[in-house]
Design a protein around this motif. Structure first.
Motif, mmCIF file in Angstrom:
data_model
loop_
_atom_site.group_PDB
_atom_site.id
_atom_site.type_symbol
_atom_site.label_atom_id
_atom_site.label_comp_id
_atom_site.label_asym_id
_atom_site.label_seq_id
_atom_site.Cartn_x
_atom_site.Cartn_y
_atom_site.Cartn_z
ATOM 1 N N ALA A 12 -0.968 35.973 -2.796
ATOM 2 C CA ALA A 12 -0.710 34.578 -2.410
ATOM 3 C C ALA A 12 -1.695 33.923 -2.259
ATOM 4 N N ILE A 13 -2.898 34.821 -1.467
ATOM 5 C CA ILE A 13 -3.972 33.844 -1.646
ATOM 6 C C ILE A 13 -4.644 33.481 -3.278
ATOM 7 N N LEU A 14 -4.690 34.246 -3.802
ATOM 8 C CA LEU A 14 -4.965 33.919 -5.120
ATOM 9 C C LEU A 14 -3.932 32.589 -5.771
ATOM 10 N N GLU A 15 -3.085 32.240 -6.059
ATOM 11 C CA GLU A 15 -2.400 31.516 -5.689
ATOM 12 C C GLU A 15 -2.819 30.281 -5.396
ATOM 13 N N ALA A 16 -2.904 30.429 -3.885
ATOM 14 C CA ALA A 16 -3.058 28.770 -3.357
ATOM 15 C C ALA A 16 -5.304 28.544 -3.969
ATOM 16 N N LYS A 17 -5.907 30.122 -4.170
ATOM 17 C CA LYS A 17 -7.960 29.763 -4.211
ATOM 18 C C LYS A 17 -7.508 29.279 -5.363
ATOM 19 N N VAL A 113 -18.983 32.006 -7.778
ATOM 20 C CA VAL A 113 -18.705 31.195 -9.535
ATOM 21 C C VAL A 113 -17.163 31.048 -9.130
ATOM 22 N N ALA A 114 -16.189 30.258 -9.348
ATOM 23 C CA ALA A 114 -14.619 29.279 -9.352
ATOM 24 C C ALA A 114 -14.389 30.358 -11.029
ATOM 25 N N LEU A 115 -13.579 31.008 -11.430
ATOM 26 C CA LEU A 115 -12.281 31.754 -11.624
ATOM 27 C C LEU A 115 -11.290 30.742 -11.617
ATOM 28 N N SER A 116 -10.486 31.157 -12.233
ATOM 29 C CA SER A 116 -9.265 30.606 -13.055
ATOM 30 C C SER A 116 -8.500 32.349 -12.108
ATOM 31 N N TRP A 117 -7.607 32.056 -11.728
ATOM 32 C CA TRP A 117 -6.469 32.742 -12.088
ATOM 33 C C TRP A 117 -5.893 33.836 -12.514
ATOM 34 N N PHE A 118 -6.324 33.744 -13.359
ATOM 35 C CA PHE A 118 -5.939 34.956 -14.705
ATOM 36 C C PHE A 118 -7.171 35.547 -14.725
ATOM 37 N N GLU A 119 -8.214 35.091 -14.924
ATOM 38 C CA GLU A 119 -9.659 35.087 -15.044
ATOM 39 C C GLU A 119 -9.975 36.845 -13.879
#
Length: 431
Positions: A12-17, A113-119
């Motif tokens: 849930a956190i990763l989806e939002a962030k 570092v900004a990553l995508s959810w998949f990364e």
């Protein structure tokens, strides 16, 4: 000290962030990978790219190698029902606690570092797998190859299953461009196996440019009469092996066997191949029987995989009517996919996937389907609603085909799992 997060809380956190959008490129991923000190040096690494057949090939390699006595770890995406399906240790989804530990490690390494959810999730799974130190790591490349996050790992053997037209927005709109991207997983001095029987020229060009040792189906290896596989051993010597009959389609078997033959490991090849007998894969032409109705579940989501599904349906007619439940991502050639299936479907059901922003709306789907369907077209606003309506009209002997996306097949499997707790499902037999 804050309590440890559960896997559901982490997701849930990763989806939002973190952005769930596709962001190709390896610079940011490499920075974090270096901080995580990913180390695969104690394992033999196989990467698997291609338009179709990646999941089947990973499953066959994993099953065969475990059958030969090796320890294995696999990464595949996306998942059908549970996130933990993406990382398998010895054929079993990793424990939630291990995944959470890996998420925490990546979080600490990505403060700037900004990553995508998949990364983010890929790096976590790679850390988990590297820490498990299996004999063999089998890593599916999610999209393309050259710029996919998995490609930060240098493979001992790279397998390309097939080259088709898909993900054109990111990979190009012809097989030469797509082949170039897929072949980005090749490494100098390493084996590169291409199982596509008619590959674009860009595959051989990429192998020559990278210094990889290309083994091409139809040249270095293939399956001949009597299911006799002929190919090349790890030392370059000619090799031939009889193949078992499989429950899975044979499309990817030739390449899988060449990868097994190319491994710099000593093992009983006959035992490895024998382990493949009876192997099935959920969501790939999977057949279940529900209330005397045959349900076929297939994540087919591009023209090549839908053509294979259509051929499967043509092999044996249903006793009654054939229903279809469908949705696909909006970036797919949906009209072409629907056109392939329309002659085989008596009644269409389209449903929205409201939790997925990439999914095509039922209104747009219906606009593409109605002119060509020649059959009833029904729309629902959710998978649950579509299932409830289908249950009102399907009769014993009918057939239901659920296809178009992981994000549709997974929820239907959840529904069927719930139904099975009330009344056990059975695997449907295909004569």
């Amino acid at each position: 000290m804050a309590p440890a997060r559960t896997l559901a809380e982490w997701l849930a956190i990763l989806e939002a962030k973190h952005s769930s959008a596709i962001e190709l490129g390896l610079d940011r991923v490499r920075v974090v990978a270096q901080r995580l000190a990913l180390d695969f040096s104690g394992s033999c690494v196989i990467t698997v790219a291609g338009t179709n057949g990646k999941g089947s090939s990973v499953a066959m390699l994993d099953t065969a190698l475990r059958g030969a006595g090796f320890t294995t770890a696999c990464y595949t995406s996306p998942h059908l029902q549970h996130f933990s399906e993406r990382v398998q240790l010895q054929g079993v989804p990793a424990d939630d606690a291990l995944i959470c530990e890996a998420f925490a490690a990546v979080e600490q390494a990505t403060t700037d570092v900004a990553l995508s959810w998949f990364e983010f999730t890929t790096l976590a799974i790679l850390k988990l797998i590297a820490g498990a130190r299996p004999d063999v790591c089998i890593l599916e490349v999610g999209l393309g190859g050259r710029l996919d996050a998995v490609n930060i790992v240098d493979a001992d053997i790279a397998l390309i299953t097939s080259i088709g037209i898909d993900h054109t927005e990111w990979l190009g709109d012809d097989r030469e461009s797509i082949g170039f991207e897929k072949a980005g997983i090749f490494r100098a001095g390493a084996i590169a196996v291409c199982a596509d029987p008619s590959p674009p020229d860009s595959i051989a060009a990429a192998a020559a440019r990278s210094g990889a040792k290309l083994l091409q189906r139809g040249i270095a290896f293939d399956i001949g009469a009597g299911r006799l596989w002929r190919g090349v051993a790890a030392d370059g010597a000619p090799l031939q092996m009889p193949l078992p009959e499989l429950a899975l389609a044979d499309d990817n078997l030739a390449g899988v066997v060449q990868v097994l033959a190319s491994l710099p490991l000593a093992f009983d090849r006959a035992a490895a191949l024998a382990a493949l007998q009876g192997l099935t894969l959920r969501g790939r032409q999977q057949r279940l029987r529900y209330r005397d109705i045959e349900v076929i579940l297939d994540v087919a989501h591009n023209p090549d995989s839908v053509a294979a599904l259509a051929a499967c349906l043509q092999e044996k007619a249903a006793d009654g009517r054939t229903f279809a439940l469908f949705n696909a991502m909006a970036d797919k050639p949906v009209a072409e996919m629907l056109g392939m299936m329309s002659p085989l479907i008596d009644s269409w059901w389209l449903c929205d996937l409201p939790d997925n922003s990439r999914a095509m709306s039922v209104d747009k789907l219906a606009g593409l389907l109605v002119p060509q369907a020649g059959a009833a077209v029904n729309c629902a606003r959710s998978v649950t609603q579509a299932w409830a309506e289908l249950n009102k009209v399907m009769l014993a002997g009918d057939r239901l085909v659920v296809f178009g996306s992981f994000y549709l097949v997974g929820p239907v499997l959840n529904i069927l799992d719930t139904a099975s707790r009330r009344r056990p499902l059975s695997e449907a037999k295909h004569a």
